[in-house]
Design an enzyme around this catalytic site. Structure first.
Site, short mmCIF file in Angstrom:
data_model
loop_
_atom_site.label_atom_id
_atom_site.label_comp_id
_atom_site.label_asym_id
_atom_site.label_seq_id
_atom_site.Cartn_x
_atom_site.Cartn_y
_atom_site.Cartn_z
N VAL A 276 0.85 -1.19 0.00
CA VAL A 276 0.00 0.00 0.00
C VAL A 276 0.88 1.24 0.00
O VAL A 276 2.04 1.19 0.42
CB VAL A 276 -0.94 0.04 1.22
CG1 VAL A 276 -1.93 -1.11 1.17
CG2 VAL A 276 -0.15 -0.02 2.51
N ASP A 277 0.32 2.35 -0.48
CA ASP A 277 1.11 3.58 -0.57
C ASP A 277 0.56 4.69 0.32
O ASP A 277 1.01 5.81 0.25
CB ASP A 277 1.16 4.07 -2.02
CG ASP A 277 -0.21 4.48 -2.54
OD1 ASP A 277 -1.19 4.08 -1.91
OD2 ASP A 277 -0.29 5.19 -3.55
#
Length: 580
Positions: free
Chosen positions: A512-513
């Site tokens: 995830v970012d």
């Protein structure tokens, strides 16, 4: 100047605005409304829905008003016709109050101006089946459900109420029927034989079983017939066959026992009946339907909770400057809406006046409010902060981001996983195979079975039909998909389709970012760093005192940190908040 130009010029001089002859809405901007020429005149409509209503019957909306328009008198409103509909059968509609011809319930008045968009119904097992009215799936016989859940999810499903009523009625009649039929096996049951003769009890069984089969079990019989007509054999084919055969055999045995072989008749001239079997089958299947419908209604709770995020009303700013609270679904494109502090933004649009911070965590997952000023976009169902905003509606109804999220979840629940193709293939061969096995069993027992051969053969054939009903085979995959997507949406996880859920079993790493979407959703004070000579307690106390007047999440974290340390706060005067 031709008639159109003269009418247009006169219309502008008299009113200075364009008015929809269907709903009465008006605007000064000609480009906001859709023009439509009729009988040499141009009319303007706020939406495709109003234009379609006008095209169906133009004279209904202009009528004698056409003569008034020639003299410059503009209609202020269009005539309305009240429409009444049944709460149980929404396809029943009429212009006069009365009772539903299907269920006898009193018709309720529907909103004649702002009707709900046409609801589409689909099968939970076969999403490719779509109808404009409720009914049964032609492939599996299950009741069709609305494609999109509606607000007011606390209300029970009408089909659930109907099945529950049938189950309760069937159970009440089946219990004494079961006791009478099994009296020889029940302790003390032989005492009943002293009250009435064997044939009298058979007539009582007939009276008790008939409403169970023909009323409580009627939906199953209808679906069984439809499955044969549609050449799509399913579990209702087996249920309908089993119940119908057992009941019809028993009915003939009571009415005309003399046509049966003497070997099947008792000393009293009666023949064994199986009313309790047909009634018990119906009652048990109804119980399964009630439990299944209850479970399926819970899987829609996630969609309904998403729908509840949207506010029920919006504050519309009229052209004369007055403000009116209207239902959220009545908001039209181009409407100017006021969003007061703490209120939810009703639809997607653009800020035209004011500034504030908006909590968009329901969309982004980030807890920090986003500053909004003139020209910025806002999203429906997000929460306004302490400022006041005036916005222009740009996306309404199914165009809003929230509506698209709801639609995505609904489509995912209706989508088919690759594994379901295997289940469908097995079911397509399974039902005909069961019917074939039932017929073979009947013939074998009829030829070489013990006496009474016909009765035993019938019982065996019906037993095969009922026991082999592939209920779990057909429902396991669709229900698991609905549960997975519903639970995921509740936790903030949206699946694009059922195939994605099946693919997730192969995933071992998730990248995830955005950190905000993986945290608690609110910041916490972790450490206080001070300059030399300043105590951390005094610094935190002073900071928390200043932040008391702010609604920012970081301010709340500082205040909470001071409370945990049990620090006293100071009084603050002349506090000002500078957003940005």
């Amino acid at each position: 100047m031709n008639n159109n130009e003269e009418h247009h010029h006169q219309h502008q001089e008299n009113k200075g605005k364009y008015q929809d002859p269907v709903c009465g809405m008006s605007t000064d901007d000609e480009n906001k409304f859709k023009p439509f020429d009729y009988q040499g005149r141009t009319y303007h409509f706020c939406s495709d829905h109003c234009l379609a209503k006008f095209q169906e019957n133009p004279e209904y909306y202009i009528g004698t008003g056409a003569e008034k328009q020639k003299t410059g008198e503009q209609k202020t409103s269009a005539p309305r016709v009240a429409q009444y509909t049944c709460p149980m059968h929404p396809e029943i509609k009429q212009e006069q109050p009365g009772s539903c011809p299907k269920c006898g319930m009193a018709l309720e008045q529907a909103d004649p101006v702002f009707g709900s968009p046409k609801t589409e119904y689909t099968c939970p097992m076969h999403p490719e089946v779509v109808r404009e009215e409720p009914g049964s799936c032609p492939k599996c016989g299950m009741a069709l459900e609305p494609r999109i859940a509606e607000k007011g999810g606390e209300e029970e499903n009408p089909e659930y109420r109907d099945m529950l009523r049938r189950f309760i009625g069937g159970a009440v009649l089946t219990l004494p029927l079961f006791i009478i039929a099994m009296r020889d096996l029940i302790p003390g049951g032989h005492l009943l034989d002293r009250l009435l003769g064997h044939r009298s009890y058979q007539f009582i069984e007939l009276i008790l079983a008939t409403p169970v089969v023909l009323w409580a079990g009627w939906p199953f019989l209808v679906r069984g017939v439809q499955s044969v007509k549609n050449r799509s054999l399913n579990m209702f084919t087996l249920i309908g066959l089993g119940v119908a055969v057992a009941y019809c055999y028993s009915l003939i045995a009571v009415i005309a026992p003399q046509i049966f072989p003497l070997s099947m008749q008792t000393a009293e001239g009666t023949v064994g009946v199986y009313f309790e079997a047909s009634a018990m089958i119906v009652t048990l299947i109804l119980l399964g339907q009630v439990l299944e419908l209850k479970a399926r209604s819970r899987t829609g709770a996630a969609i309904k909770s998403l729908l509840e995020l949207a506010p029920n009303t919006a504050r519309k700013i009229n052209e004369d400057g007055s403000e009116t609270d209207i239902p959220q679904e009545h908001v039209e494109k181009g409407d100017r809406l006021r969003v007061r502090p703490g209120e939810k933004i009703p639809v997607d649009g653009t800020v035209v006046e004011g500034s504030s911070s908006v909590d968009e965590s329901m969309i982004s997952g980030e807890p920090i409010p986003v500053g909004k000023k003139q020209g910025d976009k806002v999203i429906g169902a997000t929460v306004n902060g302490k400022g006041t905003l005036v916005m222009e509606a740009e996306k309404v109804g199914g165009e809003t981001l929230l509506a698209q999220i709801v639609d995505l979840v609904a489509q995912a629940q209706r989508s088919r996983a690759p594994i379901q193709k295997l289940a469908d293939l097995v079911a397509s061969y399974f039902v005909p195979a069961v019917i074939a096995v039932s017929l073979i069993s009947f013939v074998i027992w009829l030829i070489i079975g013990p006496e009474p051969q016909l009765a035993n053969a019938l019982v065996i054939a019906v037993s095969v039909l009922i026991i082999a009903c592939p209920c779990a085979l057909g429902l396991a995959t669709p229900v698991s998909i609905m549960v997975a997507t519903g639970k995921g949406a509740t936790l903030g996880v949206l699946f694009r389709n059922a195939e994605a859920i099946e693919t997730m079993r192969q995933v071992d790493t998730l990248v995830v970012d955005k950190t905000g979407t993986l945290t608690e959703g609110r910041p916490r004070l972790m450490e206080v760093v001070t300059a030399e000579g300043i105590g951390w307690g005094r610094l935190l106390s002073m900071s928390a005192s200043l932040e008391k007047g702010s609604e920012h999440p970081l301010a709340a974290a500082i205040i909470e940190g001071a409370k945990e340390e049990e620090l006293s706060l100071f009084e603050v005067s002349d506090f000002k908040s500078h957003p940005g």
